[in-house]
Design an enzyme around this catalytic site. Structure first.
Site, PDB file in Angstrom:
ATOM      1  N   ASP A  34       0.986  -1.267   0.054  1.00 33.46           N
ATOM      2  CA  ASP A  34      -0.033   0.059   0.110  1.00 33.46           C
ATOM      3  C   ASP A  34       0.787   1.161   0.167  1.00 33.46           C
ATOM      4  OD1 ASP A  34       0.874  -0.668   2.485  1.00 33.46           O
ATOM      5  OD2 ASP A  34      -1.096  -0.136   3.603  1.00 33.46           O
ATOM      6  N   GLY A 120      -5.160  -8.466  13.607  1.00 30.75           N
ATOM      7  CA  GLY A 120      -5.235  -8.326  12.078  1.00 30.75           C
ATOM      8  C   GLY A 120      -6.270  -8.206  11.339  1.00 30.75           C
ATOM      9  N   SER A 122      -8.905  -5.751  11.988  1.00 34.71           N
ATOM     10  CA  SER A 122      -9.135  -4.576  11.758  1.00 34.71           C
ATOM     11  C   SER A 122     -10.572  -4.339  12.352  1.00 34.71           C
ATOM     12  CB  SER A 122      -9.326  -3.900  10.192  1.00 34.71           C
ATOM     13  OG  SER A 122      -9.063  -2.623  10.341  1.00 34.71           O
ATOM     14  N   GLU A 156      -9.822   7.215  12.258  1.00 32.78           N
ATOM     15  CA  GLU A 156      -8.872   6.610  12.944  1.00 32.78           C
ATOM     16  C   GLU A 156      -7.403   7.406  12.928  1.00 32.78           C
ATOM     17  OE1 GLU A 156      -8.795   2.776  12.706  1.00 32.78           O
ATOM     18  OE2 GLU A 156      -6.874   2.638  13.746  1.00 32.78           O
ATOM     19  N   ASP A 168      -8.272  -0.774   5.041  1.00 32.52           N
ATOM     20  CA  ASP A 168      -9.014  -1.377   6.109  1.00 32.52           C
ATOM     21  C   ASP A 168     -10.533  -1.080   6.018  1.00 32.52           C
ATOM     22  OD1 ASP A 168      -6.953  -2.587   6.764  1.00 32.52           O
ATOM     23  OD2 ASP A 168      -7.028  -1.554   8.899  1.00 32.52           O
TER      24      ASP A 168
HETATM   25  P1  ADP Z   1      -7.404  -4.109  15.262  1.00 26.03           P
HETATM   26  O1  ADP Z   1      -6.427  -4.615  14.610  1.00 26.03           O
HETATM   27  O2  ADP Z   1      -8.284  -5.056  15.722  1.00 26.03           O
HETATM   28  O3  ADP Z   1      -8.079  -2.948  14.480  1.00 26.03           O
HETATM   29  P2  ADP Z   1      -6.792  -1.902  16.813  1.00 26.03           P
HETATM   30  O4  ADP Z   1      -5.854  -1.602  18.055  1.00 26.03           O
HETATM   31  O5  ADP Z   1      -6.588  -1.154  15.846  1.00 26.03           O
HETATM   32  O6  ADP Z   1      -6.896  -3.444  16.477  1.00 26.03           O
HETATM   33  O7  ADP Z   1      -8.256  -1.664  17.444  1.00 26.03           O
HETATM   34  C1  ADP Z   1      -8.889  -2.173  18.563  1.00 26.03           C
HETATM   35  C2  ADP Z   1      -9.447  -1.320  19.464  1.00 26.03           C
HETATM   36  O8  ADP Z   1     -10.892  -1.136  19.062  1.00 26.03           O
HETATM   37  C3  ADP Z   1      -9.501  -1.993  21.040  1.00 26.03           C
HETATM   38  O9  ADP Z   1      -8.702  -1.697  21.824  1.00 26.03           O
HETATM   39  C4  ADP Z   1     -11.048  -1.209  21.322  1.00 26.03           C
HETATM   40  O10 ADP Z   1     -10.505   0.124  21.770  1.00 26.03           O
HETATM   41  C5  ADP Z   1     -11.786  -1.180  20.011  1.00 26.03           C
HETATM   42  N1  ADP Z   1     -12.626  -2.150  19.866  1.00 26.03           N
HETATM   43  C6  ADP Z   1     -12.719  -3.363  19.009  1.00 26.03           C
HETATM   44  N2  ADP Z   1     -13.636  -4.042  19.257  1.00 26.03           N
HETATM   45  C7  ADP Z   1     -14.187  -3.596  20.328  1.00 26.03           C
HETATM   46  C8  ADP Z   1     -15.498  -4.136  20.822  1.00 26.03           C
HETATM   47  N3  ADP Z   1     -16.143  -5.230  20.495  1.00 26.03           N
HETATM   48  N4  ADP Z   1     -16.056  -3.468  21.984  1.00 26.03           N
HETATM   49  C9  ADP Z   1     -15.622  -2.178  22.227  1.00 26.03           C
HETATM   50  N5  ADP Z   1     -14.217  -1.699  21.700  1.00 26.03           N
HETATM   51  C10 ADP Z   1     -13.793  -2.334  20.794  1.00 26.03           C
HETATM   52 MG    MG Z   2      -7.139  -1.370  13.673  1.00 25.71          MG
END
Ligand code: ADP
Ligand code: MG
Length: 383
Positions: A34, A120, A122, A156, A168
Protein backbone atom coordinates in the site's frame (compact mmCIF):
# COMPACT_ATOMS: atom_id res chain seq x y z
CA UNK A 1 -26.94 -11.44 17.53
CA UNK A 2 -29.15 -8.73 16.00
CA UNK A 3 -32.22 -9.59 18.08
CA UNK A 4 -30.18 -9.76 21.27
CA UNK A 5 -28.61 -6.40 20.47
CA UNK A 6 -32.03 -4.82 19.83
CA UNK A 7 -33.31 -6.20 23.14
CA UNK A 8 -30.29 -4.89 25.00
CA UNK A 9 -30.82 -1.48 23.43
CA UNK A 10 -34.48 -1.39 24.45
CA UNK A 11 -33.56 -2.41 28.01
CA UNK A 12 -31.04 0.42 28.23
CA UNK A 13 -32.76 3.22 26.34
CA UNK A 14 -36.49 2.26 26.25
CA UNK A 15 -36.82 2.92 22.55
CA UNK A 16 -36.34 0.85 19.37
CA UNK A 17 -33.04 1.25 17.46
CA UNK A 18 -31.91 0.87 13.89
CA UNK A 19 -29.09 -1.66 13.56
CA UNK A 20 -26.08 -1.36 11.26
CA UNK A 21 -23.26 -3.77 10.53
CA UNK A 22 -19.77 -3.29 9.20
CA UNK A 23 -17.27 -6.15 8.92
CA UNK A 24 -13.65 -6.90 9.67
CA UNK A 25 -11.44 -7.73 6.72
CA UNK A 26 -8.78 -10.06 5.41
CA UNK A 27 -6.24 -9.37 2.68
CA UNK A 28 -5.72 -12.26 0.29
CA UNK A 29 -2.44 -11.02 -1.14
CA UNK A 30 -0.57 -7.70 -1.48
CA UNK A 31 1.26 -7.10 1.80
CA UNK A 32 3.34 -3.95 2.40
CA UNK A 33 2.35 -2.82 -1.08
CA UNK A 34 0.00 0.00 0.00
CA UNK A 35 2.65 2.55 0.94
CA UNK A 36 4.54 1.67 -2.22
CA UNK A 37 1.51 2.73 -4.28
CA UNK A 38 0.86 -0.85 -5.38
CA UNK A 39 -2.23 -3.08 -5.20
CA UNK A 40 -3.98 -4.89 -2.36
CA UNK A 41 -6.68 -7.59 -2.59
CA UNK A 42 -8.88 -7.46 0.51
CA UNK A 43 -12.33 -8.83 1.32
CA UNK A 44 -14.72 -8.20 4.18
CA UNK A 45 -15.54 -11.18 6.41
CA UNK A 46 -18.72 -12.31 8.18
CA UNK A 47 -17.32 -11.27 11.56
CA UNK A 48 -18.48 -7.69 12.06
CA UNK A 49 -19.18 -4.78 14.35
CA UNK A 50 -22.90 -4.13 14.97
CA UNK A 51 -24.24 -0.82 16.23
CA UNK A 52 -27.79 -0.26 17.43
CA UNK A 53 -28.58 3.44 17.36
CA UNK A 54 -31.32 6.01 17.92
CA UNK A 55 -31.02 9.80 17.70
CA UNK A 56 -31.49 11.93 20.83
CA UNK A 57 -33.13 15.33 21.18
CA UNK A 58 -30.13 16.74 23.07
CA UNK A 59 -26.40 16.87 22.23
CA UNK A 60 -25.27 13.89 24.29
CA UNK A 61 -23.71 10.63 23.15
CA UNK A 62 -24.76 7.69 25.34
CA UNK A 63 -22.52 4.81 24.27
CA UNK A 64 -22.54 1.25 25.59
CA UNK A 65 -20.06 -1.47 24.61
CA UNK A 66 -21.43 -4.95 25.28
CA UNK A 67 -18.03 -6.62 25.56
CA UNK A 68 -16.73 -3.96 27.97
CA UNK A 69 -20.01 -3.73 29.91
CA UNK A 70 -19.38 -0.02 30.09
CA UNK A 71 -21.55 3.05 29.47
CA UNK A 72 -19.89 6.30 28.44
CA UNK A 73 -21.64 9.68 28.16
CA UNK A 74 -19.98 12.37 26.03
CA UNK A 75 -20.97 15.84 24.83
CA UNK A 76 -21.30 16.06 21.05
CA UNK A 77 -19.59 19.44 20.90
CA UNK A 78 -15.95 19.52 21.94
CA UNK A 79 -15.24 15.80 21.39
CA UNK A 80 -11.55 14.99 21.89
CA UNK A 81 -9.59 11.72 21.75
CA UNK A 82 -9.10 9.91 25.05
CA UNK A 83 -6.02 7.66 25.25
CA UNK A 84 -6.92 3.98 24.85
CA UNK A 85 -10.70 4.46 25.04
CA UNK A 86 -13.00 2.30 22.90
CA UNK A 87 -15.32 5.31 22.60
CA UNK A 88 -12.70 7.00 20.35
CA UNK A 89 -13.81 4.83 17.44
CA UNK A 90 -17.34 6.23 17.77
CA UNK A 91 -16.64 9.78 18.95
CA UNK A 92 -13.96 10.21 16.26
CA UNK A 93 -16.51 9.45 13.56
CA UNK A 94 -19.17 11.78 15.02
CA UNK A 95 -16.57 14.52 15.18
CA UNK A 96 -15.81 14.13 11.46
CA UNK A 97 -19.47 14.71 10.58
CA UNK A 98 -19.45 17.92 12.62
CA UNK A 99 -16.16 18.96 11.02
CA UNK A 100 -17.76 18.52 7.60
CA UNK A 101 -20.51 20.96 8.60
CA UNK A 102 -23.39 18.54 9.18
CA UNK A 103 -25.83 19.42 11.94
CA UNK A 104 -26.13 16.14 13.79
CA UNK A 105 -27.69 15.64 17.23
CA UNK A 106 -26.77 13.40 20.10
CA UNK A 107 -27.49 9.66 19.92
CA UNK A 108 -27.81 6.47 21.94
CA UNK A 109 -25.65 3.61 20.71
CA UNK A 110 -24.95 0.02 21.72
CA UNK A 111 -21.88 -1.64 20.17
CA UNK A 112 -21.37 -5.35 19.84
CA UNK A 113 -18.66 -6.93 17.68
CA UNK A 114 -17.40 -10.43 16.97
CA UNK A 115 -14.29 -9.21 15.15
CA UNK A 116 -11.40 -10.33 17.34
CA UNK A 117 -9.41 -7.39 18.68
CA UNK A 118 -5.80 -6.98 17.59
CA UNK A 119 -5.71 -10.15 15.45
CA UNK A 120 -5.12 -8.17 12.26
CA UNK A 121 -8.75 -8.22 11.13
CA UNK A 122 -9.27 -4.51 11.76
CA UNK A 123 -11.84 -4.50 14.51
CA UNK A 124 -11.29 -0.73 14.73
CA UNK A 125 -12.21 0.00 11.09
CA UNK A 126 -15.28 -2.20 11.50
CA UNK A 127 -16.57 0.03 14.31
CA UNK A 128 -15.70 3.27 12.51
CA UNK A 129 -17.43 2.16 9.33
CA UNK A 130 -20.52 0.89 11.14
CA UNK A 131 -20.83 4.21 12.99
CA UNK A 132 -20.13 6.26 9.85
CA UNK A 133 -22.77 4.35 7.90
CA UNK A 134 -25.26 4.67 10.77
CA UNK A 135 -24.81 8.39 11.41
CA UNK A 136 -24.97 9.12 7.68
CA UNK A 137 -28.39 7.45 7.47
CA UNK A 138 -29.81 8.57 10.81
CA UNK A 139 -29.01 12.23 10.20
CA UNK A 140 -29.64 12.25 6.41
CA UNK A 141 -26.15 13.41 5.50
CA UNK A 142 -26.28 11.77 2.05
CA UNK A 143 -22.57 10.97 1.84
CA UNK A 144 -21.73 8.12 -0.53
CA UNK A 145 -19.78 5.05 0.51
CA UNK A 146 -16.46 6.38 -0.75
CA UNK A 147 -16.87 9.58 1.23
CA UNK A 148 -17.65 7.48 4.30
CA UNK A 149 -14.47 5.46 3.73
CA UNK A 150 -12.37 8.63 3.83
CA UNK A 151 -14.30 9.96 6.81
CA UNK A 152 -13.74 6.74 8.78
CA UNK A 153 -10.03 6.71 7.90
CA UNK A 154 -9.68 10.30 9.15
CA UNK A 155 -11.37 9.32 12.39
CA UNK A 156 -8.77 6.57 12.87
CA UNK A 157 -5.93 9.02 12.13
CA UNK A 158 -7.18 11.70 14.47
CA UNK A 159 -8.92 9.86 17.32
CA UNK A 160 -7.07 6.54 17.45
CA UNK A 161 -3.78 8.20 16.45
CA UNK A 162 -3.02 5.43 13.93
CA UNK A 163 -1.81 6.64 10.54
CA UNK A 164 -3.41 3.73 8.70
CA UNK A 165 -3.73 3.42 4.93
CA UNK A 166 -7.11 3.28 3.23
CA UNK A 167 -7.48 -0.51 2.82
CA UNK A 168 -9.22 -1.41 6.09
CA UNK A 169 -12.03 1.11 5.86
CA UNK A 170 -12.31 0.57 2.10
CA UNK A 171 -12.79 -3.18 2.51
CA UNK A 172 -15.21 -2.83 5.43
CA UNK A 173 -17.42 -0.34 3.61
CA UNK A 174 -17.19 -1.43 -0.05
CA UNK A 175 -16.96 -5.23 -0.06
CA UNK A 176 -19.35 -7.54 -1.83
CA UNK A 177 -20.11 -11.15 -0.91
CA UNK A 178 -18.01 -13.69 -2.84
CA UNK A 179 -15.79 -10.98 -4.28
CA UNK A 180 -12.36 -9.52 -3.56
CA UNK A 181 -11.53 -5.88 -4.14
CA UNK A 182 -8.47 -5.23 -6.27
CA UNK A 183 -7.59 -1.80 -4.96
CA UNK A 184 -5.01 0.43 -6.61
CA UNK A 185 -3.43 2.29 -3.71
CA UNK A 186 -2.14 5.01 -6.03
CA UNK A 187 -5.30 6.02 -7.87
CA UNK A 188 -7.87 4.36 -5.53
CA UNK A 189 -9.40 2.79 -8.63
CA UNK A 190 -10.93 -0.55 -7.73
CA UNK A 191 -12.32 -3.65 -9.34
CA UNK A 192 -14.43 -6.47 -7.89
CA UNK A 193 -12.85 -9.86 -8.59
CA UNK A 194 -15.25 -12.84 -8.29
CA UNK A 195 -13.99 -15.17 -5.58
CA UNK A 196 -15.45 -18.67 -5.74
CA UNK A 197 -13.80 -21.12 -3.36
CA UNK A 198 -15.77 -24.17 -4.49
CA UNK A 199 -14.73 -27.09 -2.30
CA UNK A 200 -12.19 -24.96 -0.46
CA UNK A 201 -12.49 -22.67 2.50
CA UNK A 202 -10.37 -20.16 4.39
CA UNK A 203 -9.16 -20.46 7.95
CA UNK A 204 -7.07 -18.03 9.96
CA UNK A 205 -4.66 -19.26 12.60
CA UNK A 206 -3.93 -16.67 15.26
CA UNK A 207 -0.41 -16.82 16.71
CA UNK A 208 -1.56 -14.90 19.79
CA UNK A 209 1.64 -12.90 19.68
CA UNK A 210 2.37 -9.28 18.80
CA UNK A 211 6.10 -8.62 19.04
CA UNK A 212 7.10 -5.11 20.05
CA UNK A 213 9.39 -4.84 17.00
CA UNK A 214 6.41 -4.18 14.77
CA UNK A 215 6.26 -0.38 14.62
CA UNK A 216 10.00 0.36 14.42
CA UNK A 217 10.41 -2.32 11.77
CA UNK A 218 7.50 -0.84 9.83
CA UNK A 219 9.08 2.63 9.73
CA UNK A 220 12.45 1.12 8.86
CA UNK A 221 10.98 -0.86 5.91
CA UNK A 222 9.26 2.25 4.59
CA UNK A 223 12.56 4.11 4.69
CA UNK A 224 14.36 1.29 2.90
CA UNK A 225 11.76 1.34 0.14
CA UNK A 226 12.15 5.11 -0.21
CA UNK A 227 15.92 4.75 -0.33
CA UNK A 228 15.66 2.23 -3.16
CA UNK A 229 13.37 4.53 -5.12
CA UNK A 230 15.79 7.46 -4.63
CA UNK A 231 18.67 5.47 -6.07
CA UNK A 232 16.61 4.52 -9.11
CA UNK A 233 15.18 8.03 -9.52
CA UNK A 234 18.69 9.51 -9.52
CA UNK A 235 19.18 7.74 -12.87
CA UNK A 236 15.58 7.46 -14.04
CA UNK A 237 13.68 10.51 -12.72
CA UNK A 238 10.29 9.26 -13.95
CA UNK A 239 10.41 6.43 -11.35
CA UNK A 240 8.72 7.85 -8.26
CA UNK A 241 7.63 4.69 -6.39
CA UNK A 242 8.37 0.96 -6.32
CA UNK A 243 5.09 0.54 -8.20
CA UNK A 244 6.91 1.92 -11.24
CA UNK A 245 10.11 -0.08 -10.75
CA UNK A 246 11.05 -3.48 -12.18
CA UNK A 247 13.65 -6.10 -11.28
CA UNK A 248 16.07 -4.82 -13.94
CA UNK A 249 16.13 -1.38 -12.33
CA UNK A 250 16.71 -2.88 -8.90
CA UNK A 251 19.64 -4.93 -10.19
CA UNK A 252 21.18 -2.00 -12.02
CA UNK A 253 20.74 0.82 -9.52
CA UNK A 254 20.00 -0.62 -6.06
CA UNK A 255 21.98 -3.86 -5.82
CA UNK A 256 25.38 -2.15 -6.30
CA UNK A 257 24.54 0.28 -3.47
CA UNK A 258 23.15 -1.98 -0.76
CA UNK A 259 22.18 -5.65 -0.66
CA UNK A 260 19.66 -5.29 2.17
CA UNK A 261 17.76 -2.43 0.53
CA UNK A 262 17.82 -4.44 -2.70
CA UNK A 263 16.21 -7.43 -0.95
CA UNK A 264 13.50 -5.25 0.59
CA UNK A 265 12.69 -3.65 -2.75
CA UNK A 266 12.76 -7.03 -4.50
CA UNK A 267 10.05 -8.28 -2.21
CA UNK A 268 7.82 -5.28 -2.93
CA UNK A 269 8.25 -5.34 -6.71
CA UNK A 270 7.51 -9.07 -6.82
CA UNK A 271 4.57 -8.75 -4.44
CA UNK A 272 2.92 -6.12 -6.65
CA UNK A 273 3.35 -8.54 -9.57
CA UNK A 274 1.87 -11.34 -7.46
CA UNK A 275 -1.35 -9.39 -6.89
CA UNK A 276 -1.75 -9.07 -10.66
CA UNK A 277 -0.96 -12.77 -11.08
CA UNK A 278 -3.46 -13.68 -8.35
CA UNK A 279 -6.26 -11.75 -10.08
CA UNK A 280 -5.43 -13.44 -13.37
CA UNK A 281 -5.47 -16.86 -11.70
CA UNK A 282 -8.83 -16.16 -10.05
CA UNK A 283 -10.36 -15.02 -13.32
CA UNK A 284 -9.16 -18.31 -14.83
CA UNK A 285 -10.60 -20.27 -11.88
CA UNK A 286 -7.13 -21.48 -10.87
CA UNK A 287 -7.24 -21.61 -7.07
CA UNK A 288 -4.10 -23.74 -6.86
CA UNK A 289 -2.14 -20.94 -8.52
CA UNK A 290 -3.46 -18.48 -5.92
CA UNK A 291 -2.26 -20.87 -3.22
CA UNK A 292 1.23 -21.04 -4.73
CA UNK A 293 1.39 -17.26 -4.83
CA UNK A 294 0.43 -17.10 -1.15
CA UNK A 295 3.31 -19.43 -0.26
CA UNK A 296 5.64 -17.21 -2.32
CA UNK A 297 4.39 -14.13 -0.50
CA UNK A 298 5.11 -15.75 2.82
CA UNK A 299 8.63 -16.73 1.76
CA UNK A 300 9.26 -13.17 0.57
CA UNK A 301 7.93 -11.61 3.77
CA UNK A 302 9.95 -14.02 5.87
CA UNK A 303 13.29 -14.09 4.00
CA UNK A 304 13.56 -10.85 2.00
CA UNK A 305 11.34 -8.37 3.82
CA UNK A 306 12.03 -10.01 7.21
CA UNK A 307 8.79 -9.06 8.93
CA UNK A 308 7.71 -12.58 9.95
CA UNK A 309 8.50 -14.26 13.29
CA UNK A 310 9.07 -17.82 14.50
CA UNK A 311 5.39 -18.32 15.41
CA UNK A 312 4.13 -17.25 11.96
CA UNK A 313 6.80 -19.31 10.18
CA UNK A 314 5.95 -22.31 12.31
CA UNK A 315 2.24 -22.07 11.42
CA UNK A 316 2.98 -21.92 7.70
CA UNK A 317 5.46 -24.82 7.96
CA UNK A 318 2.96 -26.91 9.92
CA UNK A 319 0.22 -26.63 7.30
CA UNK A 320 2.45 -27.02 4.24
CA UNK A 321 2.82 -30.75 4.72
CA UNK A 322 -0.84 -31.36 5.60
CA UNK A 323 -3.34 -32.84 3.12
CA UNK A 324 -5.81 -30.44 1.55
CA UNK A 325 -3.85 -27.23 2.13
CA UNK A 326 -3.18 -25.35 -1.12
CA UNK A 327 -1.76 -22.07 0.20
CA UNK A 328 -0.81 -20.23 3.37
CA UNK A 329 0.87 -17.03 4.38
CA UNK A 330 1.22 -14.58 7.21
CA UNK A 331 -1.29 -11.74 6.91
CA UNK A 332 -0.81 -8.12 7.96
CA UNK A 333 2.17 -6.00 8.87
CA UNK A 334 4.08 -8.82 10.57
CA UNK A 335 5.68 -9.89 13.86
CA UNK A 336 2.47 -11.56 14.96
CA UNK A 337 -1.21 -11.76 14.10
CA UNK A 338 -2.69 -14.47 11.91
CA UNK A 339 -1.85 -16.71 9.01
CA UNK A 340 -4.37 -17.11 6.20
CA UNK A 341 -4.84 -20.65 4.89
CA UNK A 342 -6.63 -22.01 1.82
CA UNK A 343 -7.89 -25.48 2.67
CA UNK A 344 -10.22 -28.17 1.31
CA UNK A 345 -13.40 -27.75 3.32
CA UNK A 346 -13.67 -31.40 4.36
CA UNK A 347 -10.09 -31.39 5.66
CA UNK A 348 -10.38 -28.26 7.75
CA UNK A 349 -11.41 -29.89 11.05
CA UNK A 350 -8.52 -32.33 11.07
CA UNK A 351 -6.16 -29.52 10.05
CA UNK A 352 -7.27 -27.34 12.97
CA UNK A 353 -6.86 -30.23 15.40
CA UNK A 354 -3.40 -31.17 14.31
CA UNK A 355 -2.09 -27.59 14.02
CA UNK A 356 -3.51 -26.71 17.42
CA UNK A 357 -1.72 -29.60 19.09
CA UNK A 358 1.61 -28.95 17.34
CA UNK A 359 1.54 -25.18 17.84
CA UNK A 360 0.62 -25.29 21.49
CA UNK A 361 3.26 -27.93 22.17
CA UNK A 362 5.98 -25.95 20.38
CA UNK A 363 5.19 -22.48 21.73
CA UNK A 364 3.20 -22.91 24.94
CA UNK A 365 0.73 -20.46 23.44
CA UNK A 366 -2.96 -21.08 22.72
CA UNK A 367 -3.90 -21.22 19.05
CA UNK A 368 -7.13 -19.47 18.10
CA UNK A 369 -8.65 -20.01 14.69
CA UNK A 370 -11.35 -18.25 12.67
CA UNK A 371 -13.22 -19.60 9.67
CA UNK A 372 -13.71 -16.75 7.21
CA UNK A 373 -15.43 -16.09 3.89
CA UNK A 374 -15.77 -13.07 1.60
CA UNK A 375 -18.80 -11.16 2.89
CA UNK A 376 -20.74 -7.96 2.21
CA UNK A 377 -19.56 -4.55 3.40
CA UNK A 378 -21.43 -2.04 5.60
CA UNK A 379 -25.20 -1.98 5.69
CA UNK A 380 -28.40 -1.79 7.71
CA UNK A 381 -29.39 -5.21 9.03
CA UNK A 382 -32.58 -4.89 11.07
CA UNK A 383 -35.02 -5.12 8.17
P1 ADP B 1 -7.40 -4.07 15.25
O1 ADP B 1 -6.19 -4.54 14.53
O2 ADP B 1 -8.29 -5.20 15.66
O3 ADP B 1 -8.12 -2.99 14.49
P2 ADP B 1 -6.81 -1.89 16.99
O4 ADP B 1 -5.86 -1.75 18.11
O5 ADP B 1 -6.67 -1.00 15.80
O6 ADP B 1 -6.86 -3.43 16.60
O7 ADP B 1 -8.28 -1.60 17.55
C1 ADP B 1 -8.71 -2.31 18.69
C2 ADP B 1 -9.50 -1.37 19.59
O8 ADP B 1 -10.82 -1.15 19.04
C3 ADP B 1 -9.75 -1.95 20.97
O9 ADP B 1 -8.68 -1.70 21.85
C4 ADP B 1 -11.02 -1.22 21.38
O10 ADP B 1 -10.71 0.09 21.85
C5 ADP B 1 -11.76 -1.10 20.09
N1 ADP B 1 -12.67 -2.25 19.94
C6 ADP B 1 -12.57 -3.29 19.09
N2 ADP B 1 -13.59 -4.16 19.27
C7 ADP B 1 -14.35 -3.67 20.26
C8 ADP B 1 -15.54 -4.09 20.92
N3 ADP B 1 -16.14 -5.24 20.60
N4 ADP B 1 -16.04 -3.30 21.90
C9 ADP B 1 -15.45 -2.15 22.23
N5 ADP B 1 -14.32 -1.70 21.67
C10 ADP B 1 -13.77 -2.45 20.69
MG1 MG C 1 -7.10 -1.23 13.82
Amino acid sequence: MITALQQQFVDLFHTAPKVYRSPGRINIIGEHTDYNQGFVLPAAIEQAAYVAISPREDNELHLYAVSMQEMVVLQLHGLVPKAGAWSNYIAGVAEQFIRMGFTIKGFNLVLHSDVPIGAGLSSSAAIECAVAFALNECFDCALDRLQLVHLAQKAEHEFAGVQCGIMDQFASMMSRRNHLIKLDCRSLEYEYIPFQLGSHTMVLFDTNVKHSLASTAYNNRRQQCEQGVQWIAAQLPHIQTLRDADMGMLEQFVLPKDLLVYRRCTYVVKEIQRVEAACKALKAGDLNKLGELMYETHAGLSCDYEVSCTELDLLVDLVKARPGVIGARMMGGGFGGCTLNLVEADRVDELINSVQISYERATNLPLNYYLVSAADGSGRVDH
